[in-house]
Enzyme design. Sequence first.
Site, PDB file in Angstrom:
ATOM      1  CE  LYS A 130      32.664  47.004  44.993  1.00  0.00           C
ATOM      2  NZ  LYS A 130      33.295  46.890  46.456  1.00  0.00           N
ATOM      3  CG  ASP A 170      35.488  49.137  45.836  1.00  0.00           C
ATOM      4  OD1 ASP A 170      35.884  48.055  46.917  1.00  0.00           O
ATOM      5  OD2 ASP A 170      37.234  48.284  44.851  1.00  0.00           O
TER       6      ASP A 170
HETATM    7  P1  NDP Z   1      43.022  52.131  46.825  1.00  0.00           P
HETATM    8  O1  NDP Z   1      42.343  52.372  45.092  1.00  0.00           O
HETATM    9  O2  NDP Z   1      42.816  52.820  48.048  1.00  0.00           O
HETATM   10  O3  NDP Z   1      44.442  50.688  47.104  1.00  0.00           O
HETATM   11  C1  NDP Z   1      44.026  49.823  46.221  1.00  0.00           C
HETATM   12  C2  NDP Z   1      45.962  48.865  46.800  1.00  0.00           C
HETATM   13  O4  NDP Z   1      45.942  47.722  45.810  1.00  0.00           O
HETATM   14  C3  NDP Z   1      47.152  49.997  45.838  1.00  0.00           C
HETATM   15  O5  NDP Z   1      47.915  49.999  46.613  1.00  0.00           O
HETATM   16  C4  NDP Z   1      46.929  49.409  44.907  1.00  0.00           C
HETATM   17  O6  NDP Z   1      48.138  49.399  43.639  1.00  0.00           O
HETATM   18  C5  NDP Z   1      46.942  48.093  45.041  1.00  0.00           C
HETATM   19  N1  NDP Z   1      46.367  47.284  43.319  1.00  0.00           N
HETATM   20  C6  NDP Z   1      45.442  47.440  43.035  1.00  0.00           C
HETATM   21  N2  NDP Z   1      44.980  46.936  42.160  1.00  0.00           N
HETATM   22  C7  NDP Z   1      45.871  45.824  42.240  1.00  0.00           C
HETATM   23  C8  NDP Z   1      46.642  44.388  41.201  1.00  0.00           C
HETATM   24  N3  NDP Z   1      46.243  44.412  40.224  1.00  0.00           N
HETATM   25  N4  NDP Z   1      47.743  43.937  41.659  1.00  0.00           N
HETATM   26  C9  NDP Z   1      48.806  44.577  42.632  1.00  0.00           C
HETATM   27  N5  NDP Z   1      48.192  45.778  43.183  1.00  0.00           N
HETATM   28  C10 NDP Z   1      47.302  46.355  43.018  1.00  0.00           C
HETATM   29  O7  NDP Z   1      42.138  50.493  47.172  1.00  0.00           O
HETATM   30  P2  NDP Z   1      41.299  50.247  48.899  1.00  0.00           P
HETATM   31  O8  NDP Z   1      41.728  49.700  49.731  1.00  0.00           O
HETATM   32  O9  NDP Z   1      39.698  50.607  49.263  1.00  0.00           O
HETATM   33  O10 NDP Z   1      41.101  48.733  48.557  1.00  0.00           O
HETATM   34  C11 NDP Z   1      41.395  47.351  48.117  1.00  0.00           C
HETATM   35  C12 NDP Z   1      40.842  46.144  48.855  1.00  0.00           C
HETATM   36  O11 NDP Z   1      40.002  46.584  49.799  1.00  0.00           O
HETATM   37  C13 NDP Z   1      39.769  45.845  47.301  1.00  0.00           C
HETATM   38  O12 NDP Z   1      39.942  44.712  47.199  1.00  0.00           O
HETATM   39  C14 NDP Z   1      38.554  46.190  48.440  1.00  0.00           C
HETATM   40  O13 NDP Z   1      37.563  46.275  47.284  1.00  0.00           O
HETATM   41  C15 NDP Z   1      38.935  45.968  49.839  1.00  0.00           C
HETATM   42  N6  NDP Z   1      37.993  46.929  50.701  1.00  0.00           N
HETATM   43  C16 NDP Z   1      37.174  48.495  50.187  1.00  0.00           C
HETATM   44  C17 NDP Z   1      37.031  48.581  51.227  1.00  0.00           C
HETATM   45  C18 NDP Z   1      36.731  50.231  51.450  1.00  0.00           C
HETATM   46  O14 NDP Z   1      36.312  50.533  52.159  1.00  0.00           O
HETATM   47  N7  NDP Z   1      38.312  51.281  50.814  1.00  0.00           N
HETATM   48  C19 NDP Z   1      35.849  47.846  52.074  1.00  0.00           C
HETATM   49  C20 NDP Z   1      36.135  46.226  51.951  1.00  0.00           C
HETATM   50  C21 NDP Z   1      36.950  46.039  50.609  1.00  0.00           C
HETATM   51  P3  NDP Z   1      48.139  51.210  42.729  1.00  0.00           P
HETATM   52  O15 NDP Z   1      48.715  51.920  43.509  1.00  0.00           O
HETATM   53  O16 NDP Z   1      49.638  50.342  42.553  1.00  0.00           O
HETATM   54  O17 NDP Z   1      47.144  50.481  42.364  1.00  0.00           O
END
Ligand code: NDP
Length: 451
Positions: A130, A170
């Site tokens: 990562k 991510d």
């Molecule tokens: P994105 O950047 O597309 O979206 C992240 C989302 O989570 C946004 O809505 C963001 O809100 C919110 N968020 C981030 N940090 C916080 C916080 N501290 N408190 C509240 N809300 C928060 O990321 P992904 O959808 O790709 O990833 C989401 C999760 O899924 C992560 O844990 C990631 O590691 C996991 N994941 C992702 C994969 C992928 O293929 N993309 C694969 C496997 C796991 P805001 O816009 O306000 O920041």
Amino acid sequence: MAVSDHVDLNGFMEGVKKRNPYQPEFVQAVQEVAEDIFEFMEDKEEYHSQQILRRIAEPDRVVSFRVCWEDDAGNIRVQRGWRVQNNNAIGPYKGGIRFHPSVNESVLKFLAFEQTFKNALTGLPMGGGKGGSNFNPKGKSVREIMRFCQSFMTELYRHIGADVDVPAGDIGVGAREIGFMFGQYKRITNNFTGVLTGKGLEWGGSLIRTEATGYGAVYFLAEMLATKGEDLAGKTAVISGSGNVATHAAEKIVQLGGKVLTLSDSGGFIHDPDGITQEKIDWVKSHKTHRRGRIEDYVAAFPKATFHAGKTPWGVPCDVALPCATQNELLGEDAKTLIANGCRAVSEGANMPTDLDGVHAFKAAKILYAPGKASNAGGVAVSGLEMSQNSERRSWKEEELQQMLKDIMSGIHQSCIRYGDQGGGYIDYVKGANIAGFKKVADAMLAFGVV
Ligand code: NDP
């Protein structure tokens, strides 16, 4: 005489805490795995004597580097970048890159550790890694993001490679950022190889990679419900996040006949009692991804919804819940509230969204609860398929990939049952995922001797 690693769980965790001070997320992730693995290893002397868990919980390497870039006003900005290569016993290191101000070594070490087990569960030959930076993409212009990505890759390129370490996206890193980083890699090395996944379709990307994590988390949820003779039709779902994983999980729930009640971002959550339809999901995708907007604006577009500033959505009664935002967003009290409100199944789209108290609450209530390392593995699985397509220099059709994703999620579900069936109709998915992932990596490490 050789000394066996026969410390108990507490002794082991004391050592992990001592060696990793100020790294609470990493310690938490190791603890969650160690709780199950110690029981599993009880009668397996070789894992003890070869210190296998201790070795998996010590990354192969952690690379930390400076990233300098120039903002639009001409100021020089300095960020920190990392790549954590946790374990490559079963394949090249593989795992995403995160750009978020909360990124630090502890967060990336926990993610790389989790990734090692998740990648093993997919059945594909991928090790765990990562990376990321404390760079905050919010409020930055596209050119600033491009300059940052280029500078980040100018250091990272020497540590990665199609057979060495293959990063992906991510939080804060989507197709656009992957494009900027791939372009810079190609420019520096003059190599067009599958060194990153999540690429655009025109330049080596795979169909359904974007959708795979969210869709996969819902396929896994459907598999869990099926063990109780249920499906998603008519079920209410509470989802956190509004990024890639959350919006695609919502989309698949709607396709399977469920009703999505909430989405959220770091500002709070929206509750739409009428249900978040495909049309509304498309609005959220466009608003959050293309316009970089806030979820609170949803209520202006869809006035029957309400916005709850600074809150998480776990108090909204539901049949199923999918935490899809970030780590430790669902705490022990939230888990108890979900259970009290009748929630029957939780499928994690995010990585470690539930804290240890929450995990223990779900386990004690014996509800259907899937940890992210099992339920969100669909994304990295399709990344693995993207690597295969790149090596073969060909592209598979969408239907083929959809079927492969479904089969892989179903295979992970089977592995969880194999090691997590507690009898009496209760499957401990956390235990099942931890043991199945561990066993594969551990057995490969045993074959290599002490390296
Ligand atoms: P994105 O950047 O597309 O979206 C992240 C989302 O989570 C946004 O809505 C963001 O809100 C919110 N968020 C981030 N940090 C916080 C916080 N501290 N408190 C509240 N809300 C928060 O990321 P992904 O959808 O790709 O990833 C989401 C999760 O899924 C992560 O844990 C990631 O590691 C996991 N994941 C992702 C994969 C992928 O293929 N993309 C694969 C496997 C796991 P805001 O816009 O306000 O920041």
